[in-house]
Write a protein that holds these residues in place. Structure first.
Motif, PDB file in Angstrom:
ATOM      1  N   VAL A  30     -18.974  36.495  15.538  1.00 14.25           N
ATOM      2  CA  VAL A  30     -19.925  37.097  14.618  1.00 14.25           C
ATOM      3  C   VAL A  30     -19.174  38.154  13.813  1.00 14.25           C
ATOM      4  N   ALA A  31     -18.947  37.851  12.534  1.00 16.66           N
ATOM      5  CA  ALA A  31     -18.182  38.738  11.656  1.00 16.66           C
ATOM      6  C   ALA A  31     -19.045  39.893  11.167  1.00 16.66           C
ATOM      7  N   ALA A  32     -20.344  39.621  10.935  1.00 12.63           N
ATOM      8  CA  ALA A  32     -21.217  40.662  10.396  1.00 12.63           C
ATOM      9  C   ALA A  32     -22.671  40.312  10.629  1.00 12.63           C
ATOM     10  N   LEU A  33     -23.485  41.354  10.690  1.00 10.46           N
ATOM     11  CA  LEU A  33     -24.934  41.222  10.745  1.00 10.46           C
ATOM     12  C   LEU A  33     -25.488  41.859   9.477  1.00 10.46           C
ATOM     13  N   ALA A  34     -26.469  41.207   8.853  1.00 11.09           N
ATOM     14  CA  ALA A  34     -27.034  41.702   7.605  1.00 11.09           C
ATOM     15  C   ALA A  34     -28.550  41.776   7.726  1.00 11.09           C
ATOM     16  N   ALA A  35     -29.141  42.827   7.154  1.00 15.68           N
ATOM     17  CA  ALA A  35     -30.582  43.035   7.233  1.00 15.68           C
ATOM     18  C   ALA A  35     -31.327  42.497   6.012  1.00 15.68           C
ATOM     19  N   ASP A  36     -30.594  42.052   4.995  1.00 15.37           N
ATOM     20  CA  ASP A  36     -31.228  41.475   3.808  1.00 15.37           C
ATOM     21  C   ASP A  36     -30.202  40.639   3.049  1.00 15.37           C
ATOM     22  N   GLY A  37     -30.658  40.016   1.981  1.00 21.00           N
ATOM     23  CA  GLY A  37     -29.784  39.131   1.219  1.00 21.00           C
ATOM     24  C   GLY A  37     -28.613  39.837   0.559  1.00 21.00           C
ATOM     25  N   GLU A  38     -28.828  41.076   0.102  1.00 23.52           N
ATOM     26  CA  GLU A  38     -27.732  41.818  -0.516  1.00 23.52           C
ATOM     27  C   GLU A  38     -26.627  42.106   0.491  1.00 23.52           C
ATOM     28  N   GLU A  39     -27.019  42.497   1.703  1.00 26.04           N
ATOM     29  CA  GLU A  39     -26.025  42.737   2.749  1.00 26.04           C
ATOM     30  C   GLU A  39     -25.321  41.436   3.134  1.00 26.04           C
ATOM     31  N   ALA A  40     -26.063  40.342   3.171  1.00 28.24           N
ATOM     32  CA  ALA A  40     -25.460  39.041   3.495  1.00 28.24           C
ATOM     33  C   ALA A  40     -24.427  38.656   2.447  1.00 28.24           C
ATOM     34  N   LEU A  41     -24.765  38.834   1.179  1.00 29.43           N
ATOM     35  CA  LEU A  41     -23.844  38.517   0.098  1.00 29.43           C
ATOM     36  C   LEU A  41     -22.576  39.370   0.197  1.00 29.43           C
ATOM     37  N   ALA A  42     -22.741  40.649   0.461  1.00 29.52           N
ATOM     38  CA  ALA A  42     -21.580  41.535   0.613  1.00 29.52           C
ATOM     39  C   ALA A  42     -20.716  41.124   1.804  1.00 29.52           C
ATOM     40  N   ALA A  43     -21.357  40.743   2.915  1.00 30.66           N
ATOM     41  CA  ALA A  43     -20.614  40.329   4.109  1.00 30.66           C
ATOM     42  C   ALA A  43     -19.849  39.029   3.853  1.00 30.66           C
ATOM     43  N   VAL A  44     -20.465  38.109   3.134  1.00 30.29           N
ATOM     44  CA  VAL A  44     -19.786  36.848   2.808  1.00 30.29           C
ATOM     45  C   VAL A  44     -18.580  37.120   1.920  1.00 30.29           C
ATOM     46  N   CYS A  45     -18.733  37.995   0.944  1.00 27.90           N
ATOM     47  CA  CYS A  45     -17.610  38.340   0.069  1.00 27.90           C
ATOM     48  C   CYS A  45     -16.484  39.009   0.858  1.00 27.90           C
ATOM     49  N   ARG A  46     -16.844  39.834   1.811  1.00 25.66           N
ATOM     50  CA  ARG A  46     -15.830  40.573   2.581  1.00 25.66           C
ATOM     51  C   ARG A  46     -15.131  39.715   3.622  1.00 25.66           C
ATOM     52  N   PHE A  47     -15.911  38.924   4.395  1.00 29.37           N
ATOM     53  CA  PHE A  47     -15.351  38.221   5.547  1.00 29.37           C
ATOM     54  C   PHE A  47     -15.048  36.742   5.304  1.00 29.37           C
ATOM     55  N   PRO A  49     -16.874  33.958   5.854  1.00 27.69           N
ATOM     56  CA  PRO A  49     -17.135  33.183   7.073  1.00 27.69           C
ATOM     57  C   PRO A  49     -17.269  31.689   6.770  1.00 27.69           C
ATOM     58  N   GLN A  50     -17.161  30.886   7.809  1.00 27.29           N
ATOM     59  CA  GLN A  50     -17.347  29.449   7.657  1.00 27.29           C
ATOM     60  C   GLN A  50     -18.824  29.057   7.799  1.00 27.29           C
ATOM     61  N   LEU A  51     -19.628  29.948   8.387  1.00 24.58           N
ATOM     62  CA  LEU A  51     -21.030  29.646   8.661  1.00 24.58           C
ATOM     63  C   LEU A  51     -21.895  30.862   8.380  1.00 24.58           C
ATOM     64  N   LEU A  52     -23.064  30.611   7.792  1.00 22.87           N
ATOM     65  CA  LEU A  52     -24.053  31.656   7.528  1.00 22.87           C
ATOM     66  C   LEU A  52     -25.379  31.224   8.128  1.00 22.87           C
ATOM     67  N   LEU A  53     -25.959  32.067   8.972  1.00 17.84           N
ATOM     68  CA  LEU A  53     -27.327  31.888   9.461  1.00 17.84           C
ATOM     69  C   LEU A  53     -28.174  32.874   8.686  1.00 17.84           C
ATOM     70  N   ILE A  54     -29.195  32.394   7.979  1.00 14.72           N
ATOM     71  CA  ILE A  54     -29.940  33.291   7.091  1.00 14.72           C
ATOM     72  C   ILE A  54     -31.434  33.017   7.135  1.00 14.72           C
ATOM     73  N   ILE A  70     -24.282  32.947  -3.045  1.00 16.44           N
ATOM     74  CA  ILE A  70     -23.191  32.599  -2.127  1.00 16.44           C
ATOM     75  C   ILE A  70     -22.588  31.249  -2.488  1.00 16.44           C
ATOM     76  N   ARG A  71     -23.403  30.315  -2.928  1.00 11.79           N
ATOM     77  CA  ARG A  71     -22.902  28.997  -3.329  1.00 11.79           C
ATOM     78  C   ARG A  71     -21.937  29.101  -4.510  1.00 11.79           C
ATOM     79  N   ARG A  72     -22.118  30.110  -5.367  1.00  8.91           N
ATOM     80  CA  ARG A  72     -21.188  30.323  -6.481  1.00  8.91           C
ATOM     81  C   ARG A  72     -19.828  30.796  -5.975  1.00  8.91           C
ATOM     82  N   ILE A  73     -19.851  31.535  -4.881  1.00 10.59           N
ATOM     83  CA  ILE A  73     -18.610  32.067  -4.301  1.00 10.59           C
ATOM     84  C   ILE A  73     -17.910  31.005  -3.465  1.00 10.59           C
ATOM     85  N   ASP A  74     -18.703  30.308  -2.640  1.00  8.65           N
ATOM     86  CA  ASP A  74     -18.137  29.310  -1.720  1.00  8.65           C
ATOM     87  C   ASP A  74     -19.091  28.129  -1.607  1.00  8.65           C
TER      88      ASP A  74
END
Length: 88
Positions: A30-47, A49-54, A70-74
């Protein structure tokens, strides 16, 4: 080892999923935990990851909007939508 980001506005769900995933020793970190979509987007950009549970229904940025960004990034990232939200 695969990295995963977990995004859910309910801390009990977020933390519970993290503990559950870690306890199974399946090669997921578990690379990161996010409380909303903005945090999830930031975590995806930073880490990157190969998998996102959202979750879908979250404050500030909902899960579906986050997924579009996120699809635009990866475009190849695996995404699992986990939601109790029943109105699409």
């Amino acid at each position: 080892m695969y990295q995963i980001v977990i995004a859910d506005d309910e801390s009990t769900i977020r933390n519970g999923l993290s503990r559950l995933i870690t306890s199974y020793h399946m090669g997921l970190e578990v690379a990161a935990l996010a409380a909303d979509g903005e945090e999830a987007l930031a975590a995806v950009c930073r880490f990157r990851p190969q998998l996102l549970l959202i979750d879908i229904n979250m404050p500030r940025m909902d899960g579906l909007t986050a997924i579009c960004e996120i699809r635009r990034i990866d475009p190849e990232m695996k995404i699992l939508i986990l939601s109790g939200y029943d109105d699409f």
